[in-house]
Design a protein around this motif. Structure first.
Motif, PDB file in Angstrom:
ATOM      1  N   CYS A  76       0.829  -1.212   0.000  1.00 40.00           N
ATOM      2  CA  CYS A  76       0.000   0.000   0.000  1.00 40.00           C
ATOM      3  C   CYS A  76       0.859   1.257   0.000  1.00 40.00           C
ATOM      4  CB  CYS A  76      -0.939  -0.002   1.210  1.00 40.00           C
ATOM      5  SG  CYS A  76      -2.335  -1.130   1.030  1.00 40.00           S
ATOM      6  N   GLN A  77       1.977   1.247   0.708  1.00 42.61           N
ATOM      7  CA  GLN A  77       2.854   2.406   0.741  1.00 42.61           C
ATOM      8  C   GLN A  77       3.725   2.503  -0.507  1.00 42.61           C
ATOM      9  OE1 GLN A  77       5.133   2.918   4.302  1.00 42.61           O
ATOM     10  NE2 GLN A  77       3.361   2.799   5.653  1.00 42.61           N
ATOM     11  N   GLU A  78       4.107   1.359  -1.054  1.00 38.05           N
ATOM     12  CA  GLU A  78       4.920   1.325  -2.271  1.00 38.05           C
ATOM     13  C   GLU A  78       4.089   0.663  -3.371  1.00 38.05           C
ATOM     14  OE1 GLU A  78       9.097   0.309  -1.874  1.00 38.05           O
ATOM     15  OE2 GLU A  78       8.811   0.143   0.288  1.00 38.05           O
ATOM     16  N   SER A  79       3.066   1.365  -3.802  1.00 41.97           N
ATOM     17  CA  SER A  79       2.084   0.777  -4.713  1.00 41.97           C
ATOM     18  C   SER A  79       2.685   0.330  -6.034  1.00 41.97           C
ATOM     19  CB  SER A  79       0.945   1.765  -4.969  1.00 41.97           C
ATOM     20  OG  SER A  79       1.449   2.996  -5.474  1.00 41.97           O
ATOM     21  N   ASP A  80       3.829   0.934  -6.416  1.00 40.57           N
ATOM     22  CA  ASP A  80       4.425   0.553  -7.697  1.00 40.57           C
ATOM     23  C   ASP A  80       5.075  -0.824  -7.670  1.00 40.57           C
ATOM     24  OD1 ASP A  80       6.481   1.306  -6.028  1.00 40.57           O
ATOM     25  OD2 ASP A  80       7.432   2.695  -7.426  1.00 40.57           O
ATOM     26  N   ILE A  81       5.078  -1.501  -6.525  1.00 39.42           N
ATOM     27  CA  ILE A  81       5.501  -2.903  -6.489  1.00 39.42           C
ATOM     28  C   ILE A  81       4.575  -3.739  -7.357  1.00 39.42           C
ATOM     29  CG2 ILE A  81       5.681  -4.948  -5.012  1.00 39.42           C
ATOM     30  CD1 ILE A  81       6.623  -3.154  -2.768  1.00 39.42           C
ATOM     31  N   LEU A  82       3.284  -3.394  -7.355  1.00 37.54           N
ATOM     32  CA  LEU A  82       2.296  -4.143  -8.134  1.00 37.54           C
ATOM     33  C   LEU A  82       1.578  -3.270  -9.152  1.00 37.54           C
ATOM     34  CD1 LEU A  82       0.450  -6.458  -5.567  1.00 37.54           C
ATOM     35  CD2 LEU A  82       1.782  -7.178  -7.532  1.00 37.54           C
ATOM     36  N   PHE A  83       1.045  -2.167  -8.686  1.00 36.08           N
ATOM     37  CA  PHE A  83       0.181  -1.342  -9.527  1.00 36.08           C
ATOM     38  C   PHE A  83       1.002  -0.604 -10.581  1.00 36.08           C
ATOM     39  CE2 PHE A  83      -2.163  -2.052  -5.655  1.00 36.08           C
ATOM     40  CZ  PHE A  83      -3.447  -2.281  -6.112  1.00 36.08           C
ATOM     41  N   GLY A  84       0.453  -0.570 -11.786  1.00 35.69           N
ATOM     42  CA  GLY A  84       1.171   0.057 -12.888  1.00 35.69           C
ATOM     43  C   GLY A  84       2.219  -0.831 -13.513  1.00 35.69           C
ATOM     44  N   THR A  85       2.263  -2.099 -13.110  1.00 33.67           N
ATOM     45  CA  THR A  85       3.210  -3.061 -13.681  1.00 33.67           C
ATOM     46  C   THR A  85       2.443  -4.217 -14.320  1.00 33.67           C
ATOM     47  OG1 THR A  85       3.395  -4.541 -11.759  1.00 33.67           O
ATOM     48  CG2 THR A  85       4.721  -2.521 -11.728  1.00 33.67           C
ATOM     49  N   ASP A  86       3.171  -5.058 -15.043  1.00 32.57           N
ATOM     50  CA  ASP A  86       2.551  -6.239 -15.656  1.00 32.57           C
ATOM     51  C   ASP A  86       2.038  -7.218 -14.604  1.00 32.57           C
ATOM     52  OD1 ASP A  86       3.146  -5.204 -18.121  1.00 32.57           O
ATOM     53  OD2 ASP A  86       5.004  -6.332 -18.367  1.00 32.57           O
ATOM     54  N   LYS A  87       2.580  -7.128 -13.383  1.00 35.59           N
ATOM     55  CA  LYS A  87       2.197  -8.079 -12.329  1.00 35.59           C
ATOM     56  C   LYS A  87       0.735  -7.944 -11.950  1.00 35.59           C
ATOM     57  CE  LYS A  87       6.833  -8.094 -10.194  1.00 35.59           C
ATOM     58  NZ  LYS A  87       7.443  -6.938 -10.849  1.00 35.59           N
ATOM     59  N   ILE A  88       0.180  -6.747 -12.110  1.00 34.62           N
ATOM     60  CA  ILE A  88      -1.204  -6.527 -11.672  1.00 34.62           C
ATOM     61  C   ILE A  88      -2.163  -7.474 -12.383  1.00 34.62           C
ATOM     62  CG2 ILE A  88      -1.768  -4.732 -13.357  1.00 34.62           C
ATOM     63  CD1 ILE A  88      -2.773  -4.731  -9.648  1.00 34.62           C
ATOM     64  N   SER A  89      -1.859  -7.832 -13.609  1.00 32.72           N
ATOM     65  CA  SER A  89      -2.762  -8.685 -14.391  1.00 32.72           C
ATOM     66  C   SER A  89      -2.870 -10.090 -13.817  1.00 32.72           C
ATOM     67  CB  SER A  89      -2.283  -8.763 -15.843  1.00 32.72           C
ATOM     68  OG  SER A  89      -2.298  -7.479 -16.441  1.00 32.72           O
ATOM     69  N   ALA A  90      -1.828 -10.546 -13.142  1.00 32.47           N
ATOM     70  CA  ALA A  90      -1.812 -11.908 -12.604  1.00 32.47           C
ATOM     71  C   ALA A  90      -2.246 -11.973 -11.148  1.00 32.47           C
ATOM     72  CB  ALA A  90      -0.408 -12.501 -12.752  1.00 32.47           C
ATOM     73  N   LEU A  91      -2.647 -10.860 -10.577  1.00 29.82           N
ATOM     74  CA  LEU A  91      -3.017 -10.835  -9.163  1.00 29.82           C
ATOM     75  C   LEU A  91      -4.340 -11.559  -8.946  1.00 29.82           C
ATOM     76  CD1 LEU A  91      -1.850  -9.542  -6.555  1.00 29.82           C
ATOM     77  CD2 LEU A  91      -3.431  -7.642  -6.922  1.00 29.82           C
ATOM     78  N   PRO A  92      -4.398 -12.513  -8.019  1.00 28.58           N
ATOM     79  CA  PRO A  92      -5.668 -13.185  -7.737  1.00 28.58           C
ATOM     80  C   PRO A  92      -6.719 -12.196  -7.249  1.00 28.58           C
ATOM     81  CG  PRO A  92      -3.829 -14.424  -6.825  1.00 28.58           C
ATOM     82  CD  PRO A  92      -3.272 -13.112  -7.283  1.00 28.58           C
ATOM     83  N   ALA A  93      -7.979 -12.486  -7.569  1.00 26.92           N
ATOM     84  CA  ALA A  93      -9.078 -11.564  -7.251  1.00 26.92           C
ATOM     85  C   ALA A  93      -9.179 -11.287  -5.762  1.00 26.92           C
ATOM     86  CB  ALA A  93     -10.397 -12.127  -7.786  1.00 26.92           C
ATOM     87  N   GLN A  94      -8.978 -12.289  -4.929  1.00 31.50           N
ATOM     88  CA  GLN A  94      -9.100 -12.099  -3.484  1.00 31.50           C
ATOM     89  C   GLN A  94      -8.080 -11.094  -2.966  1.00 31.50           C
ATOM     90  OE1 GLN A  94      -7.977 -15.498  -1.167  1.00 31.50           O
ATOM     91  NE2 GLN A  94      -8.561 -14.572   0.791  1.00 31.50           N
ATOM     92  N   ILE A  95      -6.852 -11.179  -3.476  1.00 30.39           N
ATOM     93  CA  ILE A  95      -5.803 -10.273  -3.015  1.00 30.39           C
ATOM     94  C   ILE A  95      -6.064  -8.859  -3.540  1.00 30.39           C
ATOM     95  CG2 ILE A  95      -3.328  -9.825  -3.018  1.00 30.39           C
ATOM     96  CD1 ILE A  95      -2.889 -12.827  -3.349  1.00 30.39           C
ATOM     97  N   LEU A  96      -6.477  -8.749  -4.795  1.00 30.26           N
ATOM     98  CA  LEU A  96      -6.810  -7.444  -5.346  1.00 30.26           C
ATOM     99  C   LEU A  96      -7.929  -6.785  -4.536  1.00 30.26           C
ATOM    100  CD1 LEU A  96      -6.530  -5.273  -7.539  1.00 30.26           C
ATOM    101  CD2 LEU A  96      -8.150  -6.591  -8.923  1.00 30.26           C
ATOM    102  N   GLU A  97      -8.943  -7.550  -4.201  1.00 29.19           N
ATOM    103  CA  GLU A  97     -10.054  -7.010  -3.416  1.00 29.19           C
ATOM    104  C   GLU A  97      -9.577  -6.531  -2.052  1.00 29.19           C
ATOM    105  OE1 GLU A  97     -14.633  -8.295  -2.365  1.00 29.19           O
ATOM    106  OE2 GLU A  97     -13.104  -9.858  -2.525  1.00 29.19           O
ATOM    107  N   THR A  98      -8.692  -7.291  -1.424  1.00 26.97           N
ATOM    108  CA  THR A  98      -8.152  -6.901  -0.122  1.00 26.97           C
ATOM    109  C   THR A  98      -7.403  -5.583  -0.208  1.00 26.97           C
ATOM    110  OG1 THR A  98      -7.954  -9.228   0.547  1.00 26.97           O
ATOM    111  CG2 THR A  98      -6.644  -7.626   1.760  1.00 26.97           C
ATOM    112  N   LEU A  99      -6.608  -5.414  -1.257  1.00 25.81           N
ATOM    113  CA  LEU A  99      -5.837  -4.180  -1.428  1.00 25.81           C
ATOM    114  C   LEU A  99      -6.750  -2.982  -1.709  1.00 25.81           C
ATOM    115  CD1 LEU A  99      -2.860  -5.597  -3.511  1.00 25.81           C
ATOM    116  CD2 LEU A  99      -2.691  -4.557  -1.237  1.00 25.81           C
ATOM    117  N   LEU A 100      -7.750  -3.176  -2.561  1.00 26.82           N
ATOM    118  CA  LEU A 100      -8.637  -2.058  -2.903  1.00 26.82           C
ATOM    119  C   LEU A 100      -9.521  -1.658  -1.737  1.00 26.82           C
ATOM    120  CD1 LEU A 100      -9.762  -2.786  -6.578  1.00 26.82           C
ATOM    121  CD2 LEU A 100      -7.718  -1.639  -5.718  1.00 26.82           C
ATOM    122  N   LEU A 101      -9.738  -2.552  -0.811  1.00 25.74           N
ATOM    123  CA  LEU A 101     -10.517  -2.231   0.378  1.00 25.74           C
ATOM    124  C   LEU A 101      -9.767  -1.310   1.330  1.00 25.74           C
ATOM    125  CD1 LEU A 101     -12.308  -5.556   1.383  1.00 25.74           C
ATOM    126  CD2 LEU A 101     -13.388  -3.306   1.265  1.00 25.74           C
TER     127      LEU A 101
END
Length: 469
Positions: free
Chosen positions: A162-187
């Motif tokens: 959450c503090q270093e969002s560019d670890i995942l967000f804005g990268t190719d990795k975001i596409s492979a993120l499981p839905a449960q984990i994505l939902e947890t982060l967006l919450l």
């Protein structure tokens, strides 16, 4: 307790394990070419592990020729050998192990119900394997989410992402993120990402889940629209649309308007056109991304997350960062002179100074972990200066941590902020009595701050810490 009283006993247990004398347990660890048999003693294992105590007491413990026999194909021989040594000797060596090894070890501690060892391994992983998260965040998160006992590791890594969002967000990795984990982060309210970027990443993720759907939403068939809406529906309530500007909404969200429930579309229109709503939906603005909370003419929430990481110490953590970067001075509002600086900033504790260089996109500044009161040199190893080549790119930041700590900060009522000692015609970064800025490398490393410059504006934020218990 004197170590002399138990070191010999532990050595005897280590010898017992190594000698295999009177063993009555055979554990077949690993599989294929990596498979190996390890030997142990049921009395020791039952004493140290609830898992083995239950196994030896029940009918599912297989016996061959009077010896207990276990198959553990999912635990490598090296990891199980380390666990056995821990059970016999109370020690385990992690300093030379890779992040993958330690993570697999942690999974094994969960399976074998070794709670204390699992807590120890989580603490070690958090302390020494931070870079491993950056290299393969999805693999780590998938494993963590599969094990309820990894709560400490889960909380820590989610906070880091959450503090270093560019670890995942804005990268190719975001596409492979499981839905449960994505939902947890967006919450989470502490996700350090502008809300329009949250939306853009969500659209990227949704397209990745439905690769047969055309990229252009204007060309979707009814079937494609239904498919995309179904994929996206659980995430729509997690978007804080009230933190997306009308321009951003028109350009980025409106093309996908038919993915939104009709009631939500009407609420958004009311928010933009009538202006009598402060919030859309049930979720408040994110802590780091609420433009109303961050009152700045120079920086956005991403800078606060970066500054927080730069300031981070083992004995301190920032709490609710947007509320604890308190704007106490803005040059264009309060004045650019030294008297105003000290009137507003003295006796306020730690502060961070941010300035936008005139006729450029550059941002400069520095962090004073002490205060600006008095007439003296102040020593600290924690101060730093910084330069961003482009105000539009938080990743373009250069940090210069103090080298000559005894000359880190200069307090002088006749001057504005002074970082570093004076030499070569200037301090490392300073504003004079009349709002003119200069820089010369002295107590801090050279990060290519211009020698002399004027600013469009500058701001000073008071930084509030809490002590970690």
């Amino acid at each position: 307790m004197d170590s002399r009283l138990y070191s010999g006993i532990l050595k005897n247990f280590e010898n017992l394990l190594s000698s295999k004398k009177n063993y009555d347990v055979i554990i077949q660890a690993g599989e294929g070419l990596n498979q190996r048999e390890l030997f142990a003693h049921s009395t020791v294992l039952r004493c140290q592990s609830n898992y083995f105590d239950t196994a030896f007491s029940s009918s599912w413990a297989e016996k061959r020729n009077g010896k207990f026999f276990f198959k553990k194909p999912n635990i490598s021989p090296y990891i199980l050998e380390a666990i056995l040594r821990y059970l016999y000797c109370g020690s385990i060596e992690l300093n030379t192990m890779s992040g993958t090894y330690i993570l697999n070890l942690l999974v094994a501690t969960d399976e074998l119900d070794l709670h204390s060892l699992g807590e120890y391994v989580q603490d070690f992983f958090i302390k020494f394997q931070y870079k491993f998260l950056k290299n393969d965040p999805i693999a780590i998160l998938e494993i963590i989410f599969q094990h309820e006992t990894f709560t400490k590791l889960k909380d820590y890594f989610l906070e880091i992402i959450c503090q270093e969002s560019d670890i995942l967000f804005g990268t190719d990795k975001i596409s492979a993120l499981p839905a449960q984990i994505l939902e947890t982060l967006l919450l989470r309210d502490d996700l350090a990402l502008d809300e329009i970027e949250v939306w853009n990443n969500l659209i990227t993720w949704t397209h990745a889940q439905q690769p047969t759907v055309k990229e252009d939403p204007h060309k979707w068939t009814n079937e494609e629209l239904t498919l995309m809406a179904k994929t996206l529906s659980r995430f729509i309530p997690l978007i804080r649309f009230h933190d997306i500007s009308s321009k951003e909404f028109y350009n980025k969200v409106l093309p996908y308007q038919y993915l939104l429930p009709e009631r939500l579309r009407l609420e958004i229109l009311r928010f933009y056109l009538v202006g009598d709503l402060r919030q859309i939906g049930s979720l408040p603005s994110r802590i780091l991304c609420n433009a109303n909370e961050l009152d700045s003419n120079i920086i956005n929430a991403k800078y606060l997350a970066l500054f927080a990481r730069w300031m981070d110490k083992k004995d301190k953590v920032l709490k609710r960062m947007s509320q604890n970067f308190n704007l106490i001075l803005r040059g264009s509002r309060d004045g650019f002179d030294a008297d105003t600086f000290h009137l507003k900033c003295d006796n306020k504790g730690p502060t961070i100074v941010v300035a936008k260089i005139k006729e450029t996109h550059k941002i400069v500044g520095g962090y004073n972990p002490l205060d600006w009161e008095g007439l003296s040199l102040k020593s600290t190893p924690d101060s730093f200066i910084f330069l961003f080549e482009s105000c539009d790119d938080v990743n373009a930041g250069k940090i210069g941590r103090v080298i000559k700590t005894s000359n880190a900060i200069v307090c002088d009522p006749s001057w504005g902020p002074l970082f570093g000692n004076y030499d070569n015609g200037s301090n490392d970064l300073t504003m004079n009595a009349y709002g003119k800025w200069t820089s010369a490398t002295n107590a801090y490393p050279n990060i290519n701050i211009p020698r002399k410059f004027e600013v469009d504006d500058y701001e000073v934020y008071q930084v509030v810490y809490q002590v970690d218990n």
